[in-house]
Write an enzyme that holds these catalytic residues in place. Structure first.
Site, PDB file in Angstrom:
ATOM      1  N   LYS A  90      15.480  19.652 -23.980  1.00 15.52           N
ATOM      2  CA  LYS A  90      14.245  20.119 -24.622  1.00 15.52           C
ATOM      3  C   LYS A  90      14.155  19.505 -26.014  1.00 15.52           C
ATOM      4  O   LYS A  90      15.126  19.550 -26.769  1.00 15.52           O
ATOM      5  CB  LYS A  90      14.367  21.638 -24.673  1.00 15.52           C
ATOM      6  CG  LYS A  90      13.276  22.417 -25.284  1.00 15.52           C
ATOM      7  CD  LYS A  90      13.517  23.909 -24.951  1.00 15.52           C
ATOM      8  CE  LYS A  90      13.072  24.822 -26.057  1.00 15.52           C
ATOM      9  NZ  LYS A  90      13.414  26.238 -25.804  1.00 15.52           N
ATOM     10  N   GLU A 122       2.019  19.968 -22.976  1.00 10.76           N
ATOM     11  CA  GLU A 122       3.462  19.895 -23.276  1.00 10.76           C
ATOM     12  C   GLU A 122       4.221  19.644 -21.969  1.00 10.76           C
ATOM     13  O   GLU A 122       3.650  19.755 -20.877  1.00 10.76           O
ATOM     14  CB  GLU A 122       3.945  21.192 -23.914  1.00 10.76           C
ATOM     15  CG  GLU A 122       3.756  22.412 -23.026  1.00 10.76           C
ATOM     16  CD  GLU A 122       4.904  23.405 -23.082  1.00 10.76           C
ATOM     17  OE1 GLU A 122       6.076  22.972 -23.138  1.00 10.76           O
ATOM     18  OE2 GLU A 122       4.620  24.607 -23.051  1.00 10.76           O
ATOM     19  N   LYS A 142       5.488  33.649 -25.327  1.00 10.68           N
ATOM     20  CA  LYS A 142       6.475  33.971 -24.281  1.00 10.68           C
ATOM     21  C   LYS A 142       6.644  35.480 -24.214  1.00 10.68           C
ATOM     22  O   LYS A 142       6.759  36.141 -25.238  1.00 10.68           O
ATOM     23  CB  LYS A 142       7.826  33.331 -24.621  1.00 10.68           C
ATOM     24  CG  LYS A 142       7.862  31.845 -24.352  1.00 10.68           C
ATOM     25  CD  LYS A 142       9.292  31.353 -24.333  1.00 10.68           C
ATOM     26  CE  LYS A 142       9.629  30.616 -25.601  1.00 10.68           C
ATOM     27  NZ  LYS A 142      10.859  29.808 -25.498  1.00 10.68           N
TER      28      LYS A 142
HETATM   29  N1  PSU Z   1       6.799  29.744 -22.677  1.00  6.58           N
HETATM   30  C1  PSU Z   1       7.391  30.007 -21.477  1.00  6.58           C
HETATM   31  N2  PSU Z   1       8.396  29.163 -21.073  1.00  6.58           N
HETATM   32  C2  PSU Z   1       8.809  28.095 -21.819  1.00  6.58           C
HETATM   33  C3  PSU Z   1       8.185  27.847 -23.074  1.00  6.58           C
HETATM   34  C4  PSU Z   1       7.191  28.713 -23.445  1.00  6.58           C
HETATM   35  O1  PSU Z   1       7.042  30.970 -20.798  1.00  6.58           O
HETATM   36  O2  PSU Z   1       9.716  27.382 -21.408  1.00  6.58           O
HETATM   37  C5  PSU Z   1       8.647  26.679 -23.906  1.00  6.58           C
HETATM   38  C6  PSU Z   1       7.480  25.976 -24.610  1.00  6.58           C
HETATM   39  O3  PSU Z   1       7.652  24.580 -24.458  1.00  6.58           O
HETATM   40  C7  PSU Z   1       7.649  26.374 -26.067  1.00  6.58           C
HETATM   41  C8  PSU Z   1       9.147  26.485 -26.160  1.00  6.58           C
HETATM   42  O4  PSU Z   1       7.143  25.433 -26.966  1.00  6.58           O
HETATM   43  O5  PSU Z   1       9.497  27.144 -24.954  1.00  6.58           O
HETATM   44  C9  PSU Z   1       9.602  27.229 -27.371  1.00  6.58           C
HETATM   45  O6  PSU Z   1      10.975  27.166 -27.440  1.00  6.58           O
HETATM   46  P1  PSU Z   1      11.790  27.806 -28.663  1.00  6.58           P
HETATM   47  O7  PSU Z   1      11.629  29.285 -28.508  1.00  6.58           O
HETATM   48  O8  PSU Z   1      13.188  27.338 -28.466  1.00  6.58           O
HETATM   49  O9  PSU Z   1      11.159  27.282 -29.905  1.00  6.58           O
END
Ligand code: PSU
Ligand code: MN
Length: 299
Positions: A82, A22, A156
């Protein structure tokens, strides 16, 4: 339109191992400069050293890439937008200049071009307080939907991990621990939450992947703990995350704005140690993903 990079296309037609990556993690939204470049360099090298070809996903001038050419990587590092899975169509149709792809977008892309293994740092999941906000990352649905094995060090760190695991169960995603029975917690090896399945080598992970695809059931989440020498102290990281979440609350932020602010605050509070840990786990995941891709290519 999806364009497959030359090297990736050659590897796919030769049926050799390819690992999707990604790009949000490598953009300004994921890691501060120059750690983002270091992360990309180390992940690419880890995949190559294991004998596979990396395929970075991103949107550049409206083109959806699976295997961003090296000379365009710099534009991805500077991305400030994003793109999740739902955003790909508009990004393409409206010629978005640069978009960093999340896990959900990357899975949609790699699946479409026939890449079966994908590596990230940590997936998105169910946010704390989701019972009020409804904030659940589309990463979870994408993992369930596409027949790809996602390698991550858990979710995360500041998410609601028990609910994230519940959601994965509801959407029928096999969560497989890599040499562990415990769901990893990103900066630390253990969350204290059990995973339903465990493998101890890449060949075993590849067999689950293939069996799952034969059933036509979708993807697998391979949960790989951060290497022990890079792990952070649990209490220290918990405190840093609390500070980050307080900041988000006091600024009234929500949705996609949350992650960058929390991560920046965690970096500040840990004096940069969180970034080191993030680099180490991302590199490790890329290595394991490549090993699994090689085993799948043999089957
Ligand atoms: N994990 C991290 N930092 C990030 C992400 C994940 O520690 O920036 C990113 C990844 O690209 C993941 C995205 O797919 O955040 C998910 O975002 P959201 O919660 O808005 O769906
Ligand atoms: Mn969200």
């Amino acid at each position: 339109m999806i364009v497959v990079g030359d090297e990736v296309r050659a590897a796919l037609s030769a049926k050799t191992a390819v690992v999707g990556l990604e790009s949000t993690i490598f953009s300004t939204l994921g890691l501060p400069s120059p750690a983002n470049l270091e992360a990309l360099t180390r992940c690419n090298a880890a995949v190559r050293n294991a004998g596979a070809v990396p395929a970075l996903t991103a949107v550049i001038d409206g083109v959806i890439w699976a295997g961003v050419p090296e000379e365009m990587e710099e534009r991805v590092l500077g991305a400030t937008v994003k793109v999740a899975a739902r955003g790909l169509a508009a990004a393409s149709a409206q010629r978005l200049p640069v978009g960093a792809t999340t896990v959900s977008a990357s899975l949609a892309i790699v699946d479409q071009v026939g890449i079966q293994v994908f590596a990230t740092g940590g997936i998105g999941g169910v946010h704390r307080g989701s019972e009020i906000t409804g904030d659940i990352s589309s990463d979870l649905d994408a993992i369930a939907r596409y027949g790809v094995t996602t390698v991550s060090a858990g979710a995360k760190a500041f998410l609601d991990l028990p609910r994230t695991l519940e959601y994965l169960e509801t959407s029928s995603v096999p969560v497989v621990g890599w040499r562990t029975n415990d769901f990893p917690a990103f900066y630390t090896q253990n969350s204290g939450l059990e995973v339903p399945y465990r493998v101890d080598d890449a060949a075993s992970a590849a067999r689950i992947h293939v069996a799952r695809r034969e059933l036509g059931q979708g993807g697998v989440l391979l949960a790989v703990p951060i290497p022990s020498n890079a792990e952070l102290d649990e209490q220290r990281i918990a405190n840093a995350i609390e500070k980050g979440l307080d900041l988000v609350k006091s600024r009234g932020l929500s949705g996609p704005q949350i992650t960058p602010v929390v991560l920046a605050e965690v970096e500040k509070v840990t004096g940069g140690d969180s970034v080191e840990a993030n680099l180490a786990l991302a590199e490790h995941n890329a290595d394991i993903a490549a090993q699994v891709a090689l085993e799948i290519a043999k089957l």
